[in-house]
Design a protein around this motif. Sequence first.
Motif, PDB file in Angstrom:
ATOM      1  N   THR A 180      43.166  42.143  37.694  1.00 35.19           N
ATOM      2  CA  THR A 180      43.031  42.654  36.322  1.00 35.19           C
ATOM      3  C   THR A 180      41.572  42.794  35.924  1.00 35.19           C
ATOM      4  OG1 THR A 180      43.184  40.392  35.457  1.00 35.19           O
ATOM      5  CG2 THR A 180      45.231  41.667  35.591  1.00 35.19           C
ATOM      6  N   THR A 181      40.664  42.589  36.862  1.00 31.55           N
ATOM      7  CA  THR A 181      39.240  42.673  36.572  1.00 31.55           C
ATOM      8  C   THR A 181      38.517  43.324  37.738  1.00 31.55           C
ATOM      9  OG1 THR A 181      37.243  41.376  36.129  1.00 31.55           O
ATOM     10  CG2 THR A 181      38.931  40.345  37.488  1.00 31.55           C
ATOM     11  N   MET A 182      37.355  43.889  37.464  1.00 34.02           N
ATOM     12  CA  MET A 182      36.538  44.501  38.513  1.00 34.02           C
ATOM     13  C   MET A 182      35.480  43.539  39.038  1.00 34.02           C
ATOM     14  SD  MET A 182      37.965  47.427  38.652  1.00 34.02           S
ATOM     15  CE  MET A 182      36.866  48.413  39.660  1.00 34.02           C
ATOM     16  N   SER A 183      35.431  42.319  38.534  1.00 34.25           N
ATOM     17  CA  SER A 183      34.419  41.351  38.957  1.00 34.25           C
ATOM     18  C   SER A 183      34.730  40.822  40.349  1.00 34.25           C
ATOM     19  CB  SER A 183      34.337  40.198  37.960  1.00 34.25           C
ATOM     20  OG  SER A 183      35.565  39.500  37.924  1.00 34.25           O
ATOM     21  N   HIS A 184      33.705  40.261  40.984  1.00 38.36           N
ATOM     22  CA  HIS A 184      33.892  39.645  42.292  1.00 38.36           C
ATOM     23  C   HIS A 184      34.520  38.263  42.112  1.00 38.36           C
ATOM     24  CE1 HIS A 184      31.698  42.801  44.374  1.00 38.36           C
ATOM     25  NE2 HIS A 184      30.765  42.727  43.438  1.00 38.36           N
TER      26      HIS A 184
ATOM     27  N   ARG B  18      40.455  37.074  42.077  1.00 35.93           N
ATOM     28  CA  ARG B  18      40.990  37.980  41.058  1.00 35.93           C
ATOM     29  C   ARG B  18      42.431  38.404  41.352  1.00 35.93           C
ATOM     30  NH1 ARG B  18      37.486  40.451  44.393  1.00 35.93           N
ATOM     31  NH2 ARG B  18      38.079  42.441  45.328  1.00 35.93           N
ATOM     32  N   HIS B  19      43.024  37.829  42.395  1.00 38.66           N
ATOM     33  CA  HIS B  19      44.394  38.163  42.770  1.00 38.66           C
ATOM     34  C   HIS B  19      45.249  36.895  42.782  1.00 38.66           C
ATOM     35  CE1 HIS B  19      42.027  41.533  44.599  1.00 38.66           C
ATOM     36  NE2 HIS B  19      43.013  42.228  44.058  1.00 38.66           N
TER      37      HIS B  19
END
Length: 214
Positions: free
Chosen positions: A115-119, A122-123
């Motif tokens: 739900t985010t583009m950050s490193h 995130r899964h």
Amino acid sequence: MTKKLSAWALVREDIRTAKDRDPACPSALMIALSYQGVHAVWYHRVAHRLWRAGRRNLARLLSQLARRRTGIEIHPGAQIGRRLFIDHGMGVVIGETSVVGTDVLMFHGVTLGGTTMSHGKRHPTIGDRVVIGAGAKILGPVYVGSDSRIGANAVVVKDVPIGATAVGVPAIVRERPKPVEVHTAASCVDDGDSHVHPNATTQQENFEPAMYYI
């Protein structure tokens, strides 16, 4: 995550898992030749090894070849436990930082997404013996507890406790299934259903099926 087995032992285990979980299974040979969910796991094992060895471009190319061949996309960075069975398989997507436990059953159209583009993480993290119904989306760095069930087309954005059932959009979590849901494919403990976990021994009577979750 798991005890090391030889490559051939893992292949035999995967075939045996598919045979145990799929009542339509014709033979071990046909599983090896035609089951795309099994093939996707085999591709991923090689790609993940390349990823961990630092050969990430080659790992990504192999994962994309697997996607073309199987219709299933597993990022080479994802951590997959033993005896994962992807039934039907088409449209399954498993993101880079996903962690999937042992004896997990997934149906077609499942997404383990971010739900985010950050490193960073995130899964989702999926526990052991989880059943994820067709079309379910599990999004973000959430934790799905062992022995839980995710209903078909559910959208999960919060943690799911151990042994709970999550259904709906957004998913509503119920700590324990109702009596009509216990001992069914949705709970993964039905002796009369192919989606039973091989080690399940609990037997109950007079419960209605809940296949609509799958």
